[in-house]
Design an enzyme around this catalytic site. Structure first.
Site, short mmCIF file in Angstrom:
data_model
loop_
_atom_site.label_atom_id
_atom_site.label_comp_id
_atom_site.label_asym_id
_atom_site.label_seq_id
_atom_site.Cartn_x
_atom_site.Cartn_y
_atom_site.Cartn_z
N TYR A 86 0.82 -1.21 0.00
CA TYR A 86 0.00 0.00 0.00
C TYR A 86 0.86 1.27 0.00
O TYR A 86 0.61 2.21 -0.76
CB TYR A 86 -0.92 -0.01 1.21
CG TYR A 86 -1.82 1.20 1.33
CD1 TYR A 86 -2.89 1.38 0.46
CD2 TYR A 86 -1.60 2.17 2.33
CE1 TYR A 86 -3.73 2.50 0.57
CE2 TYR A 86 -2.43 3.28 2.43
CZ TYR A 86 -3.49 3.44 1.55
OH TYR A 86 -4.30 4.54 1.66
N TYR A 138 -5.50 7.20 -7.57
CA TYR A 138 -6.93 7.49 -7.49
C TYR A 138 -7.56 7.73 -8.86
O TYR A 138 -8.70 8.19 -8.95
CB TYR A 138 -7.16 8.71 -6.59
CG TYR A 138 -6.69 8.50 -5.18
CD1 TYR A 138 -7.23 7.48 -4.39
CD2 TYR A 138 -5.69 9.30 -4.63
CE1 TYR A 138 -6.79 7.28 -3.09
CE2 TYR A 138 -5.25 9.11 -3.33
CZ TYR A 138 -5.81 8.09 -2.56
OH TYR A 138 -5.37 7.88 -1.28
N CYS A 212 -26.42 8.21 -15.63
CA CYS A 212 -25.90 7.58 -16.84
C CYS A 212 -27.06 6.90 -17.57
O CYS A 212 -27.74 6.04 -17.00
CB CYS A 212 -24.84 6.54 -16.48
SG CYS A 212 -24.14 5.69 -17.92
#
Length: 222
Positions: A86, A138, A212
């Site tokens: 991580y 991200y 969407c």
């Protein structure tokens, strides 16, 4: 301690950390919410989808709540470093993004429905960030497991771009690439189903508020 880049930038394969030949931890055997196995092989008839949409804690919970999802697990994908940790991913020197592997039953929830959930649950126009979370890890991404998934992902991106543009939003930065050659490395045990273990924990997931048009979202579990 790792040096963090001031401006997020993906490393080249030559710049990426070397990594290791074997993982330094064992992935838990069962999903803490759904009760099913985290790692394959999975039961016949199930399919796999990989999505990245910011911090994987909240992203994973978004998908495990959906009917037809058999299991989920978080990991690192789209980079170069083998068996990354991580802290290494957060350094920006592995090239990975935080991803969620979704194993689903297409008889209950379609890939198109999962794509709809993906687009609506984050802002895919933000590049190397999601909300207050900034970094290459991200970035928004879809890693596809078949030509059919690739075609569906590309079509849904085009459709959603029209909807976003019509609402004053920018250009989608989501990368759509084949999962083959972009290995999914499971994350550490503490990150698996993090928000089930820590109900008050941080969740940076948030959509644009723009629907969407592609597909119909399945009903959510409680």
């Amino acid at each position: 301690m790792f040096l963090h880049r001031r401006t997020p930038q993906l490393p080249t394969p030559e710049e990426a950390l070397r990594g290791r030949t074997t993982p330094e931890f064992t992935v838990p055997s069962r999903h803490t919410v759904l009760g099913n196995a985290l790692l394959g092989p999975y039961p016949e008839g199930l399919e796999v989808a990989d999505f990245a949409m910011g911090c994987f804690w909240g992203a994973e919970r978004t998908f495990w709540r959906q009917d037809g999802v058999w299991t989920t697990l978080v990991g690192y994908q789209g980079g170069y470093t083998e068996n990354p940790a991580y802290e290494e991913v957060c350094s920006g020197l592995t090239g990975h993004t935080e991803a969620v592997r979704v194993v689903f039953d297409p008889r209950t929830v379609t890939y198109a429905q999962l794509l709809k959930l993906f687009w609506e649950s984050h802002d895919p126009t933000q590049g190397f960030r999601q909300g207050n979370d900034v970094g290459t890890q991200y970035r928004s991404a879809v890693y596809t497991h078949s030509p059919e998934q690739a075609a569906a992902a590309a079509a849904s991106r085009e459709t959603y771009q029209k909807a976003l543009s019509g609402s004053g939003h920018g250009v989608i930065s989501t990368e759509i690439l084949p999962a083959d050659g972009r290995q999914f490395w499971p994350a550490e045990p503490a990150h698996q189903q993090y928000l089930d273990k820590n109900p008050a924990g941080y969740c940076g997931i948030g959509g644009t508020g723009v629907s969407c048009p592609a597909g119909v979202a399945p009903a959510a579990r409680g």
